[in-house]
Design an enzyme around this catalytic site. Structure first.
Site, PDB file in Angstrom:
ATOM      1  N   GLU A  36     -39.632 -78.808 104.758  1.00 32.21           N
ATOM      2  CA  GLU A  36     -38.783 -77.739 105.392  1.00 32.21           C
ATOM      3  C   GLU A  36     -39.701 -76.483 104.722  1.00 32.21           C
ATOM      4  OE1 GLU A  36     -35.318 -77.728 106.558  1.00 32.21           O
ATOM      5  OE2 GLU A  36     -35.112 -79.665 105.370  1.00 32.21           O
TER       6      GLU A  36
ATOM      7  N   LYS B 124     -39.642 -73.458 102.811  1.00 37.40           N
ATOM      8  CA  LYS B 124     -38.697 -72.812 101.732  1.00 37.40           C
ATOM      9  C   LYS B 124     -38.674 -71.441 102.359  1.00 37.40           C
ATOM     10  CE  LYS B 124     -36.872 -72.475  97.273  1.00 37.40           C
ATOM     11  NZ  LYS B 124     -36.217 -70.603  97.292  1.00 37.40           N
TER      12      LYS B 124
ATOM     13  N   ASP C 224     -37.864 -67.157 102.289  1.00 37.00           N
ATOM     14  CA  ASP C 224     -37.564 -66.283 101.395  1.00 37.00           C
ATOM     15  C   ASP C 224     -36.778 -65.440 101.939  1.00 37.00           C
ATOM     16  OD1 ASP C 224     -38.298 -65.185  98.352  1.00 37.00           O
ATOM     17  OD2 ASP C 224     -39.461 -64.475  99.324  1.00 37.00           O
TER      18      ASP C 224
ATOM     19  N   TYR D  98     -31.040 -75.348 107.613  1.00 37.41           N
ATOM     20  CA  TYR D  98     -31.502 -76.416 107.735  1.00 37.41           C
ATOM     21  C   TYR D  98     -30.026 -78.134 106.815  1.00 37.41           C
ATOM     22  CZ  TYR D  98     -30.645 -74.345 103.536  1.00 37.41           C
ATOM     23  OH  TYR D  98     -29.848 -72.784 102.338  1.00 37.41           O
TER      24      TYR D  98
ATOM     25  N   LYS E   5     -42.399 -75.149  94.209  1.00 38.26           N
ATOM     26  CA  LYS E   5     -42.696 -74.311  94.674  1.00 38.26           C
ATOM     27  C   LYS E   5     -44.266 -73.731  94.821  1.00 38.26           C
ATOM     28  CE  LYS E   5     -40.035 -71.604  94.472  1.00 38.26           C
ATOM     29  NZ  LYS E   5     -38.683 -70.970  93.655  1.00 38.26           N
TER      30      LYS E   5
ATOM     31  N   CYS F 129     -31.299 -51.728  64.445  1.00 37.80           N
ATOM     32  CA  CYS F 129     -30.670 -51.850  65.769  1.00 37.80           C
ATOM     33  C   CYS F 129     -31.420 -50.547  66.453  1.00 37.80           C
ATOM     34  CB  CYS F 129     -29.593 -51.978  66.180  1.00 37.80           C
ATOM     35  SG  CYS F 129     -28.401 -51.470  68.051  1.00 37.80           S
TER      36      CYS F 129
ATOM     37  N   CYS G 146     -27.559 -48.113  67.374  1.00 36.80           N
ATOM     38  CA  CYS G 146     -27.220 -47.867  66.230  1.00 36.80           C
ATOM     39  C   CYS G 146     -27.537 -47.335  64.967  1.00 36.80           C
ATOM     40  CB  CYS G 146     -26.030 -48.636  66.264  1.00 36.80           C
ATOM     41  SG  CYS G 146     -26.343 -50.550  65.914  1.00 36.80           S
TER      42      CYS G 146
ATOM     43  N   CYS H 292     -28.174 -57.312  67.175  1.00 39.90           N
ATOM     44  CA  CYS H 292     -26.756 -56.585  66.127  1.00 39.90           C
ATOM     45  C   CYS H 292     -25.784 -57.361  66.257  1.00 39.90           C
ATOM     46  CB  CYS H 292     -27.339 -54.844  66.816  1.00 39.90           C
ATOM     47  SG  CYS H 292     -26.284 -54.067  66.688  1.00 39.90           S
TER      48      CYS H 292
ATOM     49  N   CYS I  64     -21.877 -51.580  67.984  1.00 40.67           N
ATOM     50  CA  CYS I  64     -23.173 -50.773  69.307  1.00 40.67           C
ATOM     51  C   CYS I  64     -22.686 -50.688  70.595  1.00 40.67           C
ATOM     52  CB  CYS I  64     -23.392 -51.597  68.712  1.00 40.67           C
ATOM     53  SG  CYS I  64     -25.626 -51.065  69.333  1.00 40.67           S
TER      54      CYS I  64
END
Length: 691
Positions: free
Chosen positions: A118, A120, A122, A234, A325, A419, A422, A437, A442
């Site tokens: 079948e 697929k 979307d 389905y 896919k 980081c 921070c 970090c 933070c």
């Protein structure tokens, strides 16, 4: 006079409903109208007038009841009667063959295997429940275990019948039927909606899938009705009758769905060999571009329900199905900047900020670069021309760099040693490619933690968007998710673009979140590696926060599907003093940190049979075989046709035959009907009366 008029009305209403239902089915499902629009409108108006005069005669399956009069205030979360599993992905024919080889290794050699293919679609998966042939619930997929009840909106979709065609079952409709399918927007409707939104100076939808999701979650069903969603069914589940009683194959189930009044994808095909599956997949790779709806692959299922039952499921997927896919779209664009994002776990993720490009129906301007190792591997630099694609048509990623187009003077990108939020030093975890970090204060980590806590799959606090969360953290109003439960409307009103009514609604939404179940709270805590499905599994084994906090690594890892890394993450999280303080504050605030008694009772009943395999042989004294099978399955067990080393119990009746001899030779435990019922703790008379 009144009595005769009422009698005439009671005769006329079923006639009108039947005519309108047939006309709607012919128009929306068969695409073959049987009456002019003017005639349909006249009959519809006649039914409306009668029901307005005699409202006591209105029924939920009446064609006039498709669109509710009042918008919903919110959607409620419901547990699916039958879980909606994800599908394993394959991205080419070789991976399809690998899937085929895997399921074959699970069974004895099988000949003459049929595969149902079948397209697929979307869109967005829906779970529909029919009781005695009437649509009683429509829900979103959610996490596969729970979803949102959007029945009002589902009723507006004209290709979903409000009443099933009884002729499909020889006029005896099963008590409950579960139907699964995909809601979607046809491309011409999607285009029309975006054109109207542009004229109204509203933002357009990125693609039909996003538009469908947004439409299904509209609180006003009249808006949903206007957007003309469509639906392909389905999957069919009829408790106790999923095998040979009504349909023994997926192909037969699709044919039955059509007879029941559903639209199924007309491009489906029954393939007698894997080679034909591959040919079907390759044919639609290009032909799908001519379809009036979007599709991103082919769903392949073993046709035989008997084989499906024998193969069962992994933790996440059915073994008997795969989503094949199509290759993701690829497009070239230019990297204009490389930024670094700090997530709620402190992980630093580099992002390529690119010149916007259309990809798989969406506009892409950012793509993850994963980590420093991936950057070094690509040797990606600001100014580079790159090929970007959508992995699985969901997550944009940079595939490769076209170094021959690299401008002069570019410099290699180096991950920061501090980081970016921070400014504290970051660390690279041993044997891992993640830079993190570790500063618990933070702001980026705090913002991410709160955004996760308020998200739809966690505590689902409506109105707490990213901008509001950032303001609360930036202005030091909150320092922990527990602080949310001490917020007042006055504190919120002091923020930008926040009125009194909005502030009161948000405080009320925060208060309502205290009613969310323990599994959502556990997921909302944001423990590394604990997704919503894992959280659900954990709360089934640890029904209170105290039990999971006291558990050792071995106890956690002993749960099916929980590995050593997840177990260690959970164990360590509950050993951190600040997390212990957080739990106490949430408990004081009134959050649900234990499962309800009904949930605990249901789990304890299921655990008697879960993961146990039964075989039934011979004629049982009082139960029919399908009745016994339904009872075992309802309790969480699995029923197969043949005895093997994996069989836990053989239920034995009169004239048992060879299965009994084989069970005895393998040491399989045998049960009489009475012993089975004792395990179920159910009286046989009550069971047979209710089946």
């Amino acid at each position: 006079m009144v009595e005769s008029t009422l009698a005439d009305v009671k005769t006329r209403i079923p006639e009108l409903r039947q005519l309108l239902q047939k006309a709607s089915y012919a128009y929306y499902v068969l695409d073959s109208p049987i009456m002019d629009d003017a005639v349909y409108d006249r009959l519809y108006r006649e039914l409306q007038d009668i029901e307005a005069k005699y409202p006591e005669l209105i029924t939920p399956d009446s064609p006039t009841q498709r669109v509710g009069e009042r918008p919903a205030t919110q959607f409620t979360t419901v547990r699916h009667n039958v879980p909606l599993y994800s599908l394993e992905n394959a991205f080419n024919v070789d991976e399809l063959r690998n899937w085929d080889a895997r399921w074959r290794r699970q069974l004895a050699p099988v000949d003459n295997v049929g595969y149902v293919c079948e397209l697929k679609i979307d869109g967005n998966a829906l779970a529909l429940t029919y009781e005695n042939g009437i649509l009683t619930r429509g829900a979103t997929r959610g996490d596969g275990v729970t979803g949102e009840d959007i029945t009002q909106n589902v009723r507006t979709i004209r290709s979903i019948p409000l009443r099933l065609n009884a002729e499909a079952f020889d006029d005896v409709i099963p008590e409950r039927i579960e139907v699964r399918g995909e809601a979607f927007l046809p491309l011409n409707v999607f285009k029309q909606i975006n054109e109207e939104r542009q004229k109204a100076s509203e933002s357009v939808f990125a693609n039909p899938r996003n538009a469908t999701a947004g439409t299904l979650r509209q609180l006003n069903p009249k808006i949903v009705d206007k957007r003309q969603l469509d639906f392909f069914a389905y999957t069919l589940h009829i408790p106790g009758l999923d095998d040979t009683s009504i349909a023994s194959t997926q192909w037969g189930a699709l044919e039955l769905l059509q007879k029941m009044g559903f639209k199924v994808n007309p491009k489906m095909k029954l393939c007698p060999s894997l080679q034909e599956v591959a040919e079907y997949y390759e044919y639609w790779d290009t032909e799908r571009l001519n379809l009036p709806y979007m599709t991103d692959g082919v769903v392949v299922k073993l046709d035989s329900f008997k084989l499906q039952e024998q193969l069962g499921f992994t933790q996440k997927f059915p073994r008997w199905a795969v989503a094949l896919k199509y290759a993701a779209e690829e497009a070239p664009t230019i990297v204009e900047n490389i930024s670094v994002n700090v997530g709620r776990t402190g992980a630093l993720t580099p992002l390529a900020e690119m010149r916007p490009v259309q990809l798989a129906g969406t506009t892409v301007s950012r793509a993850t670069l994963h980590n420093g190792d991936r950057i070094a591997q690509l040797d990606i630099r600001i100014g580079d021309t790159v090929i970007v694609r959508k992995a699985g048509e969901i997550i944009p990623e940079v595939l490769r760099v076209l170094k021959e187009l690299r401008p002069d003077g570019t410099e290699a990108f180096v991950m920061p040693s501090n980081c970016p939020v921070c400014s504290q030093p970051v660390v690279r975890e041993k044997d891992l490619s993640v830079t993190r970090c570790v500063n618990a204060s933070c702001q980026a980590i705090l913002k991410g933690s709160i955004e996760h806590w308020v998200s739809r799959d966690a505590l689902d606090i409506r109105g707490m968007g990213e901008k509001l969360v950032h303001q609360l953290v930036d202005k030091a109003v909150v320092h922990s998710v527990a602080d949310l439960y001490e917020l007042t409307p006055d504190q919120l009103c002091a923020l930008e673009r926040m009125g009194k009514k909005s502030a009161e609604k948000i405080v009320e939404a925060i208060t309502q979140s205290k009613n969310q179940p323990w599994s959502r709270v556990l997921y909302g805590l944001g423990i590394r590696h604990v997704g919503n499905v894992t959280a659900q599994t954990l709360t089934e084994k640890f029904p209170t926060v105290e039990k999971i906090a006291e558990a050792n690594r071995a106890q956690i890892e002993g749960i099916y599907g929980i590995g050593a890394e997840i177990a260690d993450s959970i164990y360590q999280w509950f050993r951190i003093p600040s997390n212990q303080t957080l739990i106490e504050r949430l408990k004081t605030a009134g959050l649900q940190l234990e499962a309800s008694e009904a949930f605990i009772d249901s789990i304890s009943e299921i655990e008697k049979f879960v993961s146990k395999t039964f075989v039934i042989t011979g004629t049982l004294p009082t139960l029919k075989r399908d009745e016994a099978k339904a009872l075992i399955q309802k309790a969480g067990g699995k029923v197969t046709d043949s005895v093997s080393k994996k069989t836990d119990y053989l239920v034995v009746g009169e004239e048992a035959g060879s299965k009994l001899a084989k069970a005895e030779s393998l040491g399989v435990t045998t049960l009489s009907e009475a012993q089975l019922m004792e395990m179920l703790a159910t009286d046989v008379t009550d069971v047979t009366d209710g089946l």
